[in-house]
Design a protein around this motif. Sequence first.
Motif, PDB file in Angstrom:
ATOM      1  N   LEU A  66      21.644 -40.810  72.385  1.00 53.95           N
ATOM      2  CA  LEU A  66      22.521 -40.445  73.739  1.00 53.95           C
ATOM      3  C   LEU A  66      21.985 -41.039  74.629  1.00 53.95           C
ATOM      4  N   LYS A  67      22.124 -42.075  75.494  1.00 56.07           N
ATOM      5  CA  LYS A  67      22.053 -42.332  77.158  1.00 56.07           C
ATOM      6  C   LYS A  67      20.201 -42.508  77.349  1.00 56.07           C
ATOM      7  N   ASN A  68      19.982 -43.290  75.778  1.00 56.06           N
ATOM      8  CA  ASN A  68      18.972 -44.647  76.058  1.00 56.06           C
ATOM      9  C   ASN A  68      18.004 -43.424  75.408  1.00 56.06           C
ATOM     10  N   ASP A  89      32.106 -39.776  73.794  1.00 58.12           N
ATOM     11  CA  ASP A  89      30.944 -40.251  74.780  1.00 58.12           C
ATOM     12  C   ASP A  89      29.399 -40.244  74.383  1.00 58.12           C
ATOM     13  N   SER A  90      29.554 -40.213  72.793  1.00 58.80           N
ATOM     14  CA  SER A  90      28.542 -40.063  71.588  1.00 58.80           C
ATOM     15  C   SER A  90      29.056 -40.964  69.936  1.00 58.80           C
ATOM     16  N   THR A 100      42.654 -42.871  75.742  1.00 61.93           N
ATOM     17  CA  THR A 100      42.008 -44.612  75.511  1.00 61.93           C
ATOM     18  C   THR A 100      43.166 -44.929  74.648  1.00 61.93           C
ATOM     19  N   TRP A 120      22.777 -52.362  75.253  1.00 62.72           N
ATOM     20  CA  TRP A 120      22.271 -50.912  75.506  1.00 62.72           C
ATOM     21  C   TRP A 120      21.443 -51.469  74.076  1.00 62.72           C
ATOM     22  N   LYS A 164      32.413 -50.476  72.231  1.00 63.41           N
ATOM     23  CA  LYS A 164      33.507 -49.616  73.169  1.00 63.41           C
ATOM     24  C   LYS A 164      32.504 -48.192  73.349  1.00 63.41           C
ATOM     25  N   LEU A 165      31.561 -47.848  72.805  1.00 66.74           N
ATOM     26  CA  LEU A 165      30.554 -46.266  72.859  1.00 66.74           C
ATOM     27  C   LEU A 165      31.091 -46.070  74.524  1.00 66.74           C
ATOM     28  N   ASP A 166      31.036 -45.421  74.900  1.00 64.45           N
ATOM     29  CA  ASP A 166      30.865 -44.303  76.194  1.00 64.45           C
ATOM     30  C   ASP A 166      32.758 -45.089  76.808  1.00 64.45           C
ATOM     31  N   GLU A 167      33.181 -45.604  76.560  1.00 66.14           N
ATOM     32  CA  GLU A 167      34.684 -45.944  77.087  1.00 66.14           C
ATOM     33  C   GLU A 167      35.832 -45.019  76.434  1.00 66.14           C
ATOM     34  N   LYS A 195      38.373 -39.700  73.853  1.00 66.40           N
ATOM     35  CA  LYS A 195      38.770 -40.264  75.099  1.00 66.40           C
ATOM     36  C   LYS A 195      39.952 -40.566  74.728  1.00 66.40           C
TER      37      LYS A 195
END
Length: 797
Positions: A453-455, A384-385, A204, A429, A378-381, A202
């Motif tokens: 990935l996303k729980n 993506d994975s 950033t 999380w 920092k995951l997601d920021e 991303k």
Amino acid sequence: MTKIRTAAVIGSGVMGSGIAAHLANVGIPVLLLDMVPTGLLPQEESAGLTLEHPKVRNRLAVNAMDKLKKTNPAPLYSEAFIDRIMPGNLEDDLAKLGNVDWIIEVIVENLQAKQQLISRIEKVWKPGTIVSSNTSGISIHAMIEQASDVFKKHFLGTHFFNPPRYMKLLEVIPSEHTDPAIVSLMTEFCEKKLGKGVVQAKDTPNFIANRIGTYGLLVTLREMLANGYSVEEVDAVTGPAMGRPKSATFRTLDLVGLDTFVHVANNVFGLVDDPGEKEVFDTPAILKTMVEKGWIGEKMGQGFYKKVKSDAGKEIQALDLNSMAYAASRKISSASLEAAKQAKGTSGKLKALLGAKDRYSELAWNILKPVLLYSAAKLDEIADSIVEMDNALKWGFNWDLGPFETWDAIGLKRSVERMEAEGSEVPEWVKAWIAAGNDSFYKNKDGQSFYYLKNEYRGIEARPEMISLAALKQQNKVIRSNSGANLIDIGDGVACLEFQSPNNAIGGDILTMIQQSVDEVRSNYRGLVVANEGKNFCVGANLMLLLMEAQDGEWDEVDGIIRLFQNSMMKLKSLDKPVVAAPHKMTLGGGVEACMPADQIIFSSETYYGLVEVGVGLIPAGGGCKELALRASSLVRDPEVDLQPWINASFETVAMAKVSTSGHDTKRLGYMRPQDTVVINPDHRIYEAKQAVLRMDAAGYTPPAVKKIRVVGETGKAVMQVGAYSMKQGGYISDHDVLIANKLAHVLAGGKVPAGTLVTEQYLLDLEREAFLSLCGELKTQQRMQYMLSKGKPLRN
């Protein structure tokens, strides 16, 4: 994939010229542009040149190309590939950007400078052309704020790591405007054509690898300063003991350059708001002091380490951060470090190191814990994975395991409990994931790999071009196995012979498996691939075994070993099914001879290939000499044409133990045949070898006919011996080198026969074996073998 056929690189510094070189490596013509100089050099003035002369105006790009040919390690697979680069400048050649498919900006890391250049590019830009920035951390979005909407769709970040040829990671960074089809195209192109490991980051600060990696280095430095560890102690802990490169922390900083590192850290410091994060990225005073002094690493001769020459030779000195003086580097040892050294695999090393409960175990934990927590936070920021984050650190910083793989390796639940007991804040999380009954971020079930990935667990997509022998072994695809090798079913009726001995050195176990594999494939399979996933393909024969037998005078045993090697190679060569070898990295001596019987060799781009037996006082005796003589005879079929130049070239290559600098470079040394090829992405080589087997099988494979070999005989032998004598007279080689060279000449020439005599393969194999046995009995050869085993480098006695 057909969209990108030509490219332009703007900026001819170390990074820009390196990227241009790698594009040239893979066959892409590239325009290399830089600024027009504002003044003349003394040599230009003396030559009568002016600022308007093309040589002056293109000087920066031309000089960069000259450096490419001299740089070590080489940026180019072959020096001849430099012809694919065209130098130019940003005034005379800017319009040429309208004729390329991909434009890469690689200028100074300054937002305003990049914005100004992008504005100039857009004025000559051809709609549809992809434009990217090689920035290591500047916002992609900010660069193109003033650009048109259509230009923005074709713009993205492509962050290569230095040196571009050798570093696997390439971060692709789209902006919010980048066309997803462009992102997909570039991901596929950079992986397949450039051979890169691509992660999508991303937009950033510092993206993924530099964000996490820089954080880890700063945390390490702060822990060192807070608790009084030395430079040597930190590097002893943060190298292979933790699954990191031998360069560890401070040798890595010296290689990168402290000035570069400070710039990267400052970039994050200036762009983040969180006070805790900002504090970590605030450059420690010691680094600022070293940069001010010019102690910025290898490029200036000193950093955390420096090399000092003395009468005793070279000495490595380490910096004492308290006194700011250098002293001889100390070797560090402890119970925890020794336990890590003895443990198998990175997971085992980490558990041994962290479980020892001593000073160095504490250092390792205090470094590792914040990096794991920061990565999770920092995951997601920034990605993506967890897969993108793990791959970025493995490919960009050469870690054996990424942060989330490391967490699994040390025990997710147990380590989180320890973190919380010590008062650390664990991201919600992570706690929720554990509370849901999960004890790892990755898992394998029924041959399928999954990741968080996303729980939830998401399956990792199986890609046909990524054949993993390790995964196939977990799926019970092993056909045969012994201590040195496996025969594995890789699907579609193709088997793969995998070496698995220490350093993949060839001994009796591997040779036995080769013979068994031939029988198995002949009866039940369409063909055979010879490949493995070791650090190196094969460093040669089992030298220790040979030396022990030679020192004990067990000549029948030595003779038996060589006969077994030769017979195994001949059996492999005579298999009536296609055989394809796929070597990678170090492929030396017996490793080369294990590839030579194959119908086709698919070299990895990074294959360092050569018959190097003279380095230990021997000559090739597993068929290497025979195969070189056979190739010369096959190439020169007209009996009236002199074979001598071809044999002379082989003699020189083997006698001087020449090793290719790449897969492509095997052609220069005479090892590559017309049917042999190079695969750029090493992760695809087993797949490509399998496809080659299937193509030959589908075409109705028939093994090559047995041919007699025309040799140069005694007169040709004399020519080679004269060459060796001249080298001795010039002081280039020793008496023992001459002895070895004469033995080699005897074999390559075909022994005591007239020039033009036709001989059999077995005849030449017998000559090889006799010469090899006689050299094994020489004291100086045994000394060379012993020195190689103990020192890891050749002795010239």
